[in-house]
Design a protein around this motif. Sequence first.
Motif, PDB file in Angstrom:
ATOM      1  N   VAL A 289      45.978  41.708  50.778  1.00 56.12           N
ATOM      2  CA  VAL A 289      46.561  40.577  50.043  1.00 56.12           C
ATOM      3  C   VAL A 289      46.786  39.402  50.997  1.00 56.12           C
ATOM      4  O   VAL A 289      46.549  38.247  50.639  1.00 56.12           O
ATOM      5  CB  VAL A 289      47.857  40.987  49.319  1.00 56.12           C
ATOM      6  CG1 VAL A 289      48.495  39.803  48.607  1.00 56.12           C
ATOM      7  CG2 VAL A 289      47.579  42.131  48.339  1.00 56.12           C
TER       8      VAL A 289
ATOM      9  N   HIS B  94      52.507  35.527  46.807  1.00 56.94           N
ATOM     10  CA  HIS B  94      52.128  36.901  46.500  1.00 56.94           C
ATOM     11  C   HIS B  94      52.922  37.353  45.280  1.00 56.94           C
ATOM     12  O   HIS B  94      54.148  37.328  45.287  1.00 56.94           O
ATOM     13  CB  HIS B  94      52.427  37.792  47.710  1.00 56.94           C
ATOM     14  CG  HIS B  94      52.187  39.250  47.477  1.00 56.94           C
ATOM     15  ND1 HIS B  94      52.703  40.198  48.300  1.00 56.94           N
ATOM     16  CD2 HIS B  94      51.491  39.922  46.533  1.00 56.94           C
ATOM     17  CE1 HIS B  94      52.341  41.404  47.890  1.00 56.94           C
ATOM     18  NE2 HIS B  94      51.609  41.252  46.800  1.00 56.94           N
ATOM     19  N   ASP B  95      52.226  37.715  44.249  1.00 59.22           N
ATOM     20  CA  ASP B  95      52.733  38.337  43.015  1.00 59.22           C
ATOM     21  C   ASP B  95      53.507  37.451  42.044  1.00 59.22           C
ATOM     22  O   ASP B  95      53.504  37.744  40.863  1.00 59.22           O
ATOM     23  CB  ASP B  95      53.591  39.569  43.314  1.00 59.22           C
ATOM     24  CG  ASP B  95      52.758  40.830  43.437  1.00 59.22           C
ATOM     25  OD1 ASP B  95      51.592  40.833  42.991  1.00 59.22           O
ATOM     26  OD2 ASP B  95      53.263  41.818  43.985  1.00 59.22           O
TER      27      ASP B  95
ATOM     28  N   THR C 106      44.082  32.015  40.822  1.00 60.75           N
ATOM     29  CA  THR C 106      44.786  33.294  40.885  1.00 60.75           C
ATOM     30  C   THR C 106      43.744  34.350  41.220  1.00 60.75           C
ATOM     31  O   THR C 106      42.689  34.398  40.596  1.00 60.75           O
ATOM     32  CB  THR C 106      45.449  33.647  39.538  1.00 60.75           C
ATOM     33  OG1 THR C 106      46.341  32.587  39.174  1.00 60.75           O
ATOM     34  CG2 THR C 106      46.225  34.948  39.617  1.00 60.75           C
ATOM     35  N   VAL C 107      44.031  35.174  42.216  1.00 63.30           N
ATOM     36  CA  VAL C 107      43.125  36.256  42.597  1.00 63.30           C
ATOM     37  C   VAL C 107      43.895  37.562  42.467  1.00 63.30           C
ATOM     38  O   VAL C 107      45.033  37.665  42.931  1.00 63.30           O
ATOM     39  CB  VAL C 107      42.611  36.070  44.049  1.00 63.30           C
ATOM     40  CG1 VAL C 107      41.750  37.247  44.467  1.00 63.30           C
ATOM     41  CG2 VAL C 107      41.843  34.764  44.178  1.00 63.30           C
ATOM     42  N   GLU C 108      43.275  38.542  41.846  1.00 64.30           N
ATOM     43  CA  GLU C 108      43.874  39.870  41.717  1.00 64.30           C
ATOM     44  C   GLU C 108      43.131  40.852  42.605  1.00 64.30           C
ATOM     45  O   GLU C 108      41.916  40.771  42.751  1.00 64.30           O
ATOM     46  CB  GLU C 108      43.795  40.359  40.269  1.00 64.30           C
ATOM     47  CG  GLU C 108      44.719  39.635  39.341  1.00 64.30           C
ATOM     48  CD  GLU C 108      44.742  40.260  37.949  1.00 64.30           C
ATOM     49  OE1 GLU C 108      44.019  41.243  37.694  1.00 64.30           O
ATOM     50  OE2 GLU C 108      45.518  39.745  37.130  1.00 64.30           O
TER      51      GLU C 108
ATOM     52  N   THR D 199      43.360  45.194  43.301  1.00 64.13           N
ATOM     53  CA  THR D 199      44.015  46.442  42.946  1.00 64.13           C
ATOM     54  C   THR D 199      43.952  47.382  44.138  1.00 64.13           C
ATOM     55  O   THR D 199      42.871  47.719  44.620  1.00 64.13           O
ATOM     56  CB  THR D 199      43.358  47.083  41.709  1.00 64.13           C
ATOM     57  OG1 THR D 199      43.446  46.141  40.637  1.00 64.13           O
ATOM     58  CG2 THR D 199      44.087  48.363  41.315  1.00 64.13           C
TER      59      THR D 199
ATOM     60  N   THR E 254      48.162  46.585  41.090  1.00 61.80           N
ATOM     61  CA  THR E 254      47.506  45.283  41.080  1.00 61.80           C
ATOM     62  C   THR E 254      48.426  44.234  41.691  1.00 61.80           C
ATOM     63  O   THR E 254      49.591  44.115  41.313  1.00 61.80           O
ATOM     64  CB  THR E 254      47.115  44.878  39.642  1.00 61.80           C
ATOM     65  OG1 THR E 254      46.219  45.868  39.142  1.00 61.80           O
ATOM     66  CG2 THR E 254      46.440  43.522  39.616  1.00 61.80           C
ATOM     67  N   HIS E 255      47.895  43.511  42.655  1.00 60.53           N
ATOM     68  CA  HIS E 255      48.598  42.411  43.313  1.00 60.53           C
ATOM     69  C   HIS E 255      47.921  41.115  42.893  1.00 60.53           C
ATOM     70  O   HIS E 255      46.710  41.081  42.656  1.00 60.53           O
ATOM     71  CB  HIS E 255      48.500  42.527  44.842  1.00 60.53           C
ATOM     72  CG  HIS E 255      49.140  43.743  45.403  1.00 60.53           C
ATOM     73  ND1 HIS E 255      50.414  43.746  45.915  1.00 60.53           N
ATOM     74  CD2 HIS E 255      48.682  45.019  45.542  1.00 60.53           C
ATOM     75  CE1 HIS E 255      50.714  44.961  46.347  1.00 60.53           C
ATOM     76  NE2 HIS E 255      49.678  45.746  46.132  1.00 60.53           N
ATOM     77  N   ARG E 256      48.697  40.049  42.833  1.00 62.77           N
ATOM     78  CA  ARG E 256      48.151  38.726  42.543  1.00 62.77           C
ATOM     79  C   ARG E 256      48.498  37.776  43.677  1.00 62.77           C
ATOM     80  O   ARG E 256      49.599  37.830  44.219  1.00 62.77           O
ATOM     81  CB  ARG E 256      48.728  38.180  41.242  1.00 62.77           C
ATOM     82  CG  ARG E 256      48.182  38.853  40.027  1.00 62.77           C
ATOM     83  CD  ARG E 256      48.750  38.255  38.735  1.00 62.77           C
ATOM     84  NE  ARG E 256      48.275  39.010  37.594  1.00 62.77           N
ATOM     85  CZ  ARG E 256      48.810  40.149  37.167  1.00 62.77           C
ATOM     86  NH1 ARG E 256      49.847  40.653  37.772  1.00 62.77           N
ATOM     87  NH2 ARG E 256      48.308  40.775  36.121  1.00 62.77           N
TER      88      ARG E 256
ATOM     89  N   TYR F 109      48.551  33.642  44.177  1.00 58.88           N
ATOM     90  CA  TYR F 109      48.490  32.369  43.460  1.00 58.88           C
ATOM     91  C   TYR F 109      48.339  31.239  44.459  1.00 58.88           C
ATOM     92  O   TYR F 109      48.993  31.245  45.507  1.00 58.88           O
ATOM     93  CB  TYR F 109      49.779  32.127  42.672  1.00 58.88           C
ATOM     94  CG  TYR F 109      50.062  33.136  41.599  1.00 58.88           C
ATOM     95  CD1 TYR F 109      49.551  32.980  40.315  1.00 58.88           C
ATOM     96  CD2 TYR F 109      50.876  34.237  41.857  1.00 58.88           C
ATOM     97  CE1 TYR F 109      49.831  33.895  39.305  1.00 58.88           C
ATOM     98  CE2 TYR F 109      51.165  35.159  40.859  1.00 58.88           C
ATOM     99  CZ  TYR F 109      50.633  34.984  39.590  1.00 58.88           C
ATOM    100  OH  TYR F 109      50.919  35.890  38.600  1.00 58.88           O
TER     101      TYR F 109
END
Length: 187
Positions: free
Chosen positions: A45, A155-156, A167-169, A171, A175-177, A179
């Motif tokens: 991440v 983060h998240d 936004t990138v995900e 897993t 699942t982390h995002r 932004y």
Amino acid sequence: MRTRVLFATTWLVALSLLAGCASIRTKTREAPKLDVVWVPTPPEVITIMLDLANVGPKDLVYDLGCGEGEILIAAARRGARGVGVDLDPVRIRNARANAQKAGVADKITFYEQDLFKTDISKATVVTLYLLPELNERLRPTLLKTLRPGTPVVSHDFAMGDWQPERTVEVTLERTHRAYLWRIPARP
């Protein structure tokens, strides 16, 4: 006789001073009230966050709520300089030790202070892993203080109705995002 009186007087003065010192309450610093519990950001991440902001050698990355410094250490390995801010003295102590161990302590400064009272105006990138309400509370400061075009990566957690540019995900165990926002031009 005079020597005995002087000796006894000296002892009485010394004992009085010791008793006085013992009765003085030492001022201990209260543990800060922390808004969040530290949870490390996984390396995958961190890479995504730094890629989103295009972090490189010319950057000064501010990590608000820096925890143990993982994001700034990764940024420093890309040649960037960093400033980490956290209220938790244990996290700051560990962040400094981690930066030293990683060989990048000369590129990163860590401050034990309130991120809401930190001057972030020199940042070329800001990274966050805070709760949504803290992100939203911080948003006016980011918009007012940072130069237009400055990337802000979280983060998240999003920032309310401020829509991210990307936004990138990813897993992993969950699942982390990540932004990305950029500070808009001022009217």
